[in-house]
Design a protein around this motif. Structure first.
Motif, short mmCIF file in Angstrom:
data_model
loop_
_atom_site.label_atom_id
_atom_site.label_comp_id
_atom_site.label_asym_id
_atom_site.label_seq_id
_atom_site.Cartn_x
_atom_site.Cartn_y
_atom_site.Cartn_z
N VAL A 21 0.85 -1.21 0.00
CA VAL A 21 0.00 0.00 0.00
C VAL A 21 0.88 1.25 0.00
CG1 VAL A 21 -1.84 1.26 1.18
CG2 VAL A 21 -1.83 -1.23 1.23
N LYS A 22 1.94 1.20 0.81
CA LYS A 22 2.87 2.35 0.86
C LYS A 22 3.42 2.64 -0.54
CE LYS A 22 7.07 1.65 2.27
NZ LYS A 22 8.13 1.17 3.17
N HIS A 23 3.83 1.60 -1.24
CA HIS A 23 4.40 1.80 -2.58
C HIS A 23 3.35 2.30 -3.57
CE1 HIS A 23 8.23 -0.82 -1.85
NE2 HIS A 23 8.20 0.29 -1.16
N VAL A 55 14.71 -4.60 -3.35
CA VAL A 55 13.89 -5.76 -3.73
C VAL A 55 13.48 -6.49 -2.45
CG1 VAL A 55 15.82 -7.41 -3.96
CG2 VAL A 55 13.77 -7.71 -5.38
N TYR A 56 12.39 -7.28 -2.55
CA TYR A 56 11.95 -8.13 -1.43
C TYR A 56 12.12 -9.58 -1.84
CZ TYR A 56 10.32 -3.83 0.64
OH TYR A 56 10.29 -2.56 1.18
N THR A 57 12.30 -10.47 -0.86
CA THR A 57 12.58 -11.88 -1.21
C THR A 57 11.47 -12.51 -2.03
OG1 THR A 57 11.70 -12.48 0.95
CG2 THR A 57 14.10 -12.49 0.73
N GLY A 62 11.82 -2.72 -4.33
CA GLY A 62 11.93 -1.78 -3.21
C GLY A 62 11.73 -0.36 -3.72
N SER A 63 11.68 0.59 -2.78
CA SER A 63 11.28 1.95 -3.15
C SER A 63 12.15 2.62 -4.23
CB SER A 63 11.15 2.84 -1.91
OG SER A 63 12.34 2.85 -1.18
N PRO A 64 13.49 2.46 -4.24
CA PRO A 64 14.25 3.14 -5.30
C PRO A 64 13.86 2.64 -6.69
CG PRO A 64 15.72 2.39 -3.55
CD PRO A 64 14.40 1.76 -3.29
N GLU A 89 21.65 4.29 2.03
CA GLU A 89 21.32 3.11 2.83
C GLU A 89 22.50 2.89 3.78
OE1 GLU A 89 18.95 0.63 3.50
OE2 GLU A 89 20.57 -0.20 4.70
N GLU A 90 22.16 2.51 5.01
CA GLU A 90 23.18 2.39 6.05
C GLU A 90 24.06 1.15 5.86
OE1 GLU A 90 22.66 2.71 10.83
OE2 GLU A 90 21.40 1.27 9.80
N ARG A 91 23.45 0.04 5.43
CA ARG A 91 24.20 -1.23 5.46
C ARG A 91 24.86 -1.54 4.12
NH1 ARG A 91 21.05 -5.86 8.62
NH2 ARG A 91 21.87 -6.98 6.82
N VAL A 120 24.80 6.85 7.46
CA VAL A 120 23.68 7.12 8.37
C VAL A 120 23.07 8.46 7.96
CG1 VAL A 120 23.11 7.65 10.78
CG2 VAL A 120 24.73 5.81 10.23
N PHE A 121 21.76 8.48 7.78
CA PHE A 121 21.11 9.65 7.20
C PHE A 121 21.37 10.94 7.99
CE2 PHE A 121 17.15 12.22 6.45
CZ PHE A 121 17.60 12.76 5.26
N ALA A 122 21.21 10.88 9.31
CA ALA A 122 21.38 12.11 10.11
C ALA A 122 22.76 12.73 9.88
CB ALA A 122 21.17 11.80 11.59
C1 LIG Z 1 11.92 0.50 6.08
S1 LIG Z 1 13.41 0.03 5.32
C2 LIG Z 1 13.32 0.87 3.78
C3 LIG Z 1 12.42 0.27 2.79
C4 LIG Z 1 12.41 0.98 1.47
N1 LIG Z 1 12.25 2.42 1.64
C5 LIG Z 1 11.27 0.45 0.63
O1 LIG Z 1 10.16 1.01 0.72
O2 LIG Z 1 11.45 -0.51 -0.12
C6 LIG Z 1 14.63 1.00 6.13
C7 LIG Z 1 16.03 0.85 5.54
O3 LIG Z 1 16.83 1.90 6.08
C8 LIG Z 1 18.09 1.38 6.49
N2 LIG Z 1 18.52 2.25 7.60
C9 LIG Z 1 18.25 2.12 8.92
N3 LIG Z 1 18.73 3.17 9.61
C10 LIG Z 1 19.31 3.99 8.70
C11 LIG Z 1 19.94 5.26 8.79
N4 LIG Z 1 20.06 5.88 9.96
N5 LIG Z 1 20.40 5.84 7.67
C12 LIG Z 1 20.25 5.22 6.46
N6 LIG Z 1 19.66 4.01 6.31
C13 LIG Z 1 19.19 3.41 7.42
C14 LIG Z 1 17.81 -0.05 6.89
O4 LIG Z 1 18.98 -0.84 6.75
C15 LIG Z 1 16.71 -0.45 5.91
O5 LIG Z 1 17.24 -1.04 4.77
#
Ligand SMILES: C[S@@+](CC[C@H](N)C(=O)[O-])C[C@H]1O[C@@H](n2cnc3c(N)ncnc32)[C@H](O)[C@@H]1O
Length: 368
Positions: A21-23, A55-57, A62-64, A89-91, A120-122
């Motif tokens: 729904v979000k997408h 992508v999802y399994t 995914g959103s991008p 993305e953090e990871r 990290v976004f912040a």
């Molecule tokens: C809810 S998921 C995103 C799903 C994606 N937006 C979608 O709709 O398909 C959150 C993602 O943000 C990443 N994440 C978590 N904390 C973060 C941060 N502080 N900065 C950047 N990415 C982060 C997580 O590893 C995860 O992959």
């Protein structure tokens, strides 16, 4: 494996109905946003700040990828100016997967995708903002803020994303979590920075509809900053909303893209959709809830109003022009709204017309 463990341990996880729904909301909003922005400005940027692995399994993108495909499949795509899509993305493992997913898309000279190194976004927001605005503060930038945790996106960070005059934010607000934990000892230390103030406390005492009350409080914080805002509850079946998507924009035109999205997905109230209702026509399709607009227009009794003023008022109440016409028709049938100018017109409420409003006492039979 429990879902929390899956989200923590796996690079890619399974989708759920809420994500779908979000997408859907993203896609509908982006279709309108792209159609307007990319044919008006020479370039614009979308920042997917919590991008995920793309992508999802179980297969869905995914959103991008949703953003990129909405661009590539848009009917007006050939007329579009340049779109920059910046992903954070953090990871590292998710960044790698995201790059793999995006590489599968057909290239387009108008679409410039950049996946940033893990971050990290912040910490990265100022750098991303400079990248997104491309040397001009007024470049349109849409920020998608979709974290896992409340603490990753405090209100101060959202404000930072709205610094430019054409910045917009589409934000995932964790209303269910707020509802569940708001009375927990010490949780105010999380809530207050999340809301950017203590105005969230007014929602705590709400017995019914506390999740919605949190969304309203959050939006109030944005309105107090002079921003326009809309929200939409994401839920499954008849359950309460798990989270809300909140739009914050400097421009009323942004709201004009938002209202049709919410009404398309929730034909009855325009306030929230479940996985079931999002795709299907609702039973209530012909009778949308227009109560708030009805009350607002009745309050004009004794005055004359320009159509543009009424249209703007409708947009702020998350209504479209068709709702405005619907309420005006109802009021006109009761003698409470009257088009005074122009006298002759092909439709009842044309652009540029002036409407005079009356109170029920004005139309009451004098003898009674
Ligand atoms: C809810 S998921 C995103 C799903 C994606 N937006 C979608 O709709 O398909 C959150 C993602 O943000 C990443 N994440 C978590 N904390 C973060 C941060 N502080 N900065 C950047 N990415 C982060 C997580 O590893 C995860 O992959």
């Amino acid at each position: 494996m429990r879902r929390v463990d899956e989200l923590r341990e796996r690079t890619v996880w399974k989708s759920d109905p809420h994500t779908q729904v979000k997408h859907l909301v993203y896609r509908h909003y982006l279709q309108c946003w792209m159609g307007k922005i990319l044919q008006t400005f020479s370039e614009a940027t979308i920042v997917d700040a919590f991008a995920g692995p793309g992508v999802y399994t179980d297969g869905p993108p995914g959103s991008p990828v949703v953003v990129a495909k909405t661009f590539l499949e848009h009917t007006a795509h050939r007329r579009f100016n340049k779109l920059h899509l910046v992903c954070l993305e953090e990871r590292p493992d998710r960044v790698e997967e995201l790059q793999r997913q995006l590489a599968k898309l057909p290239p387009s000279p108008q679409l410039n995708i950049s996946v940033q190194p893990p971050g990290v976004f912040a910490e990265q927001q100022p750098r991303l903002s400079a990248l997104a605005h491309r040397g001009r503060a007024d470049t349109p930038v849409l920020w998608l803020i979709d974290p896992f945790r409340l603490k990753s996106a405090p209100f101060s960070l959202i404000r930072q994303c709205l610094a430019g005059p054409r910045d917009e934010v589409l934000f995932t607000l964790f209303t269910n979590e707020l509802h569940r934990f708001c009375q927990r000892e010490g949780y105010d230390k999380t809530m207050t920075p999340y809301f950017g103030g203590t105005h969230w406390t007014s929602a705590v005492t709400e017995r019914r509809g506390r999740r919605e009350a949190f969304a309203t409080a959050y939006q109030q914080g944005l309105t107090d900053q002079g921003l326009f805002t809309g929200s939409f509850g994401i839920k499954v079946s008849s359950q309460s909303a798990r989270y809300h998507l909140v739009l914050a924009t400097h421009s009323e035109a942004g709201l004009k893209c938002w209202a049709p999205v919410t009404w398309k997905l929730d034909h009855y109230s325009g306030q929230g959709a479940s996985a079931e209702t999002a795709g299907a026509l609702s039973l209530f399709d012909e009778t949308s809830v227009v109560d708030r607009l009805d009350v607002a227009l009745r309050a004009h009794a004794g005055t004359a109003q320009r159509r543009e003023t009424l249209s703007s008022q409708a947009a702020r109440l998350n209504h479209m022009d068709k709702h405005l016409r619907q309420v005006l028709d109802t009021l006109a049938a009761q003698g409470l709204a009257f088009r005074v100018d122009p006298v002759r017109a092909r439709t009842s409420w044309p652009e540029g017309c002036t409407v005079r409003f009356y109170a029920p006492e004005d139309v009451a039979d004098e003898a009674s």
